[in-house]
Write an enzyme that holds these catalytic residues in place. Structure first.
Site, PDB file in Angstrom:
ATOM      1  CG  HIS A  36       7.285 -29.929   3.890  1.00 19.64           C
ATOM      2  ND1 HIS A  36       8.139 -31.050   3.331  1.00 19.64           N
ATOM      3  CD2 HIS A  36       7.786 -29.271   4.554  1.00 19.64           C
ATOM      4  CE1 HIS A  36       9.037 -31.149   4.240  1.00 19.64           C
ATOM      5  NE2 HIS A  36       8.950 -30.243   5.088  1.00 19.64           N
TER       6      HIS A  36
ATOM      7  CE  LYS B 192     -11.792   2.278   1.269  1.00 23.73           C
ATOM      8  NZ  LYS B 192     -11.395   3.090   2.162  1.00 23.73           N
TER       9      LYS B 192
ATOM     10  CD  GLU C  34      -3.450   0.391   2.081  1.00 22.38           C
ATOM     11  OE1 GLU C  34      -4.342   0.027   1.707  1.00 22.38           O
ATOM     12  OE2 GLU C  34      -3.051   0.862   3.014  1.00 22.38           O
TER      13      GLU C  34
HETATM   14  O1  LIG Z   1      -9.234   2.683   9.782  1.00 21.45           O
HETATM   15  P1  LIG Z   1      -9.892   2.703   8.792  1.00 21.45           P
HETATM   16  O2  LIG Z   1     -10.207   4.255   8.474  1.00 21.45           O
HETATM   17  O3  LIG Z   1     -11.157   1.934   8.928  1.00 21.45           O
HETATM   18  O4  LIG Z   1      -9.232   1.987   7.361  1.00 21.45           O
HETATM   19  C1  LIG Z   1      -9.013   0.731   7.299  1.00 21.45           C
HETATM   20  C2  LIG Z   1      -8.183   0.611   5.950  1.00 21.45           C
HETATM   21  O5  LIG Z   1      -8.954   0.742   4.753  1.00 21.45           O
HETATM   22  C3  LIG Z   1      -8.577   1.524   3.941  1.00 21.45           C
HETATM   23  O6  LIG Z   1      -9.175   1.195   2.514  1.00 21.45           O
HETATM   24  C4  LIG Z   1      -7.019   1.853   3.539  1.00 21.45           C
HETATM   25  O7  LIG Z   1      -6.757   1.526   2.405  1.00 21.45           O
HETATM   26  C5  LIG Z   1      -6.270   1.219   4.677  1.00 21.45           C
HETATM   27  O8  LIG Z   1      -4.996   2.050   4.690  1.00 21.45           O
HETATM   28  C6  LIG Z   1      -6.865   1.370   5.893  1.00 21.45           C
HETATM   29  O9  LIG Z   1      -5.951   0.696   6.865  1.00 21.45           O
END
Ligand SMILES: O=P(O)(O)OC[C@H]1O[C@H](O)[C@H](O)[C@@H](O)[C@@H]1O
Length: 517
Positions: A347, A451, A318
């Site tokens: 293995h 997302k 990331e």
């Molecule tokens: O802690 P949050 O805001 O819920 O985010 C949780 C995760 O989701 C995101 O999509 C990011 O890509 C991550 O870097 C992050 O750790």
């Protein structure tokens, strides 16, 4: 392979029981010489970052995870207080939970933890638990997905009666991550069904003013711990995100922080000859031609470090997987990371590593101590630990003989201090590598695309739901009605059929399948 080459290529920190052996990476002295300008710049970049420069320009943020283990470094009193205040508060909270002063509404002591989070808000606690949580004061469970079957499995492990003695940690920096929100809603439903007050069992770890922060206030959560915007999710294990669960589990978080601070101290020195994090970054650069052409296979020879490769996957991929460099050029950078553990994988996939596509370099993690306490001989003269060491050394050699390079990192044993050290080593190597290849390691714009597409799919799914009738329709017909992409609509219908919301009558091909209520 020779002892003199090994000695010349080794960086060791005897006080930390740590060494980094890059002898089998065949780093070329003249290549290193040629990198000196970039190396100097990388040292300066990290100094500036630690001094509070906006090192994440796209998001206009400072990058403060190195301050978490040395608050004196933080550039202002306010930032220092944002580290030391929550640290003291979370320690006090853990003492109260252990002592029963903070207890479930019925007065029962908390015996279990349920951590709800994803990505950086789960991977660190999962690694810490797996590596160090064997004598845990509270048993920890995780919701790290929006998979209902996974949620049910975890709830079944906790059990209906266990729920009342379970403290729920809802962890989300943004406070708006759908998977985590769903996990929380599912957990609350389970508490409601058991006649329990969810809020009286819950703690939030989140950014101030986030949706989760507000929900915690509304529901009267037991406690809240802040998460700062200058700590990235993938480097949050030493913030409240990792420290609250670790302290509740009874893990020595001071040692954990001290291990990271000690590694930071060594790798803050602007000397490429003795700086293990810089050496690691250079080895990655040399292996993959500064373009990630070789994957990083992480092989800890220790069961308790099996999650380390998964943890590093987020930290490295990331951070380094970026389409553009800091000057806006298209570069498509990154290093693919995978791994599991030795000797187990000998293995499973070491066959390909030895004989197959030579598209990787290995990173062996050696833990010198076999076990605490007495040992037995598994055959005359040999222990299990001898075998583990034999397999590590043997595999390393066998790979090198077939032209596969490797790095070996050695630590004395797995404990809070050494885990802190290892995490800090890779965090700093990532910072250095990002400078060497001129990218921003601290944002993750690519994650948003998936997302957004998921949100679009959900909108379509709801539109499709509204069009279902007793008359059978195929996907093209429904797609016309909702003005959607026929294949996407087909997948919506198929999903609804699989979950009992609609009947499917199979045609010869998906185009001929029809759906009705
Ligand atoms: O802690 P949050 O805001 O819920 O985010 C949780 C995760 O989701 C995101 O999509 C990011 O890509 C991550 O870097 C992050 O750790």
């Amino acid at each position: 392979m020779s002892l003199s080459n090994y000695s010349a290529s080794l960086i060791r920190y005897p006080d930390l029981g740590f060494s980094l052996d890059t002898s089998l990476m065949d780093l070329d002295a003249s290549w290193l010489e040629g990198m000196s300008g970039k190396i100097e710049k990388a040292f300066v970049d990290l100094q500036k970052l630690e001094a509070g420069e906006i090192a994440n320009p796209d998001e206009g943020r400072m990058v403060g995870h190195y301050w978490l283990r040395k608050p004196e470094l933080a550039p202002t009193d306010e930032l220092r207080a944002a580290i030391t205040g929550p640290l003291a508060a979370l320690k006090e909270f853990a003492v109260k939970v252990h002592g029963g002063e903070v207890a479930a509404p019925g007065g029962e002591r908390f015996e279990n933890l349920l951590l709800i989070g994803i990505g950086g808000s789960a991977l660190g606690p999962q690694l810490v638990n797996d590596a160090l949580g064997h004598d845990s004061q509270l048993n920890i469970h995780f919701f790290d997905n929006t998979d209902p079957a996974g949620i049910d499995r975890t709830l079944a492990e906790i059990g209906q009666t266990g729920l009342s003695r379970t403290l729920v940690l809802v962890v989300s920096k943004s406070g708006g991550t759908p998977e985590t929100r769903n996990g929380m809603v599912e957990a609350k439903a389970a508490y409601d069904a058991a006649g329990l007050d969810f809020g009286k069992h819950a703690v939030a770890i989140t950014g101030e003013g986030s949706k989760l922060d507000k929900f915690a206030d509304e529901e009267g959560f037991l406690a809240k711990f802040p998460m700062e915007d200058w700590v990235g999710g993938r480097t949050s294990v030493m913030s409240t995100v990792g420290l609250v669960p670790a302290a509740l589990q009874g893990i020595d978080i001071d040692d954990f922080l001290a291990g990271a601070a000690a590694m930071d101290e060594e790798t803050r020195k602007a000397d490429a000859g003795t700086n293990a994090a810089m050496r690691l970054a250079l080895a990655w650069h040399a292996a993959g031609n500064g373009k990630g052409e070789k994957d990083m296979v992480v092989l800890p020879y220790k069961d308790s470090l099996v999650l380390f490769s998964k943890y590093l996957q987020q930290l490295v991929m990331e951070s380094l997987g970026k389409s553009e460099d800091l000057d806006g050029n298209t570069v498509h950078q990154g290093i693919a990371v995978y791994g599991n553990k030795g000797s187990t994988d000998q293995h499973a996939y070491v066959q390909q590593l030895r004989d197959g596509v030579p598209n990787f370099f290995a990173t062996f993690i050696e833990v010198r101590k076999g076990r605490d306490g007495d040992t037995i001989e598994v055959e005359p003269g040999n222990t299990s630990a001898d075998y583990l060491q034999g397999f590590l050394r043997g595999t390393r050699k066998a790979l090198y003989e077939s032209g596969r390079k490797s790095i070996t990192i050695s630590i004395g044993e797995v404990n809070p201090f050494t885990l802190g050290m290892l995490i800090a080593l890779f965090e700093r190597a990532v910072s250095f590598y990002a400078s060497l290849v001129n990218i921003n390691a601290y944002h993750q714009p690519g994650v948003e695309a998936g997302k957004k597409a998921a949100a679009t799919f959900l909108d379509l799914l709801n539109a499709v739901r509204g069009r279902l009738t007793a008359d059978p329709k195929n996907a093209a017909e429904v797609a016309y009605e909702v003005d959607g992409d026929p294949e996407d609509v087909y997948h919506c219908l198929n999903h609804l059929a699989a979950n009992g919301e609609v009947q499917i009558a199979l045609g010869d091909t998906p185009e001929g399948d029809t759906f009705s209520l």
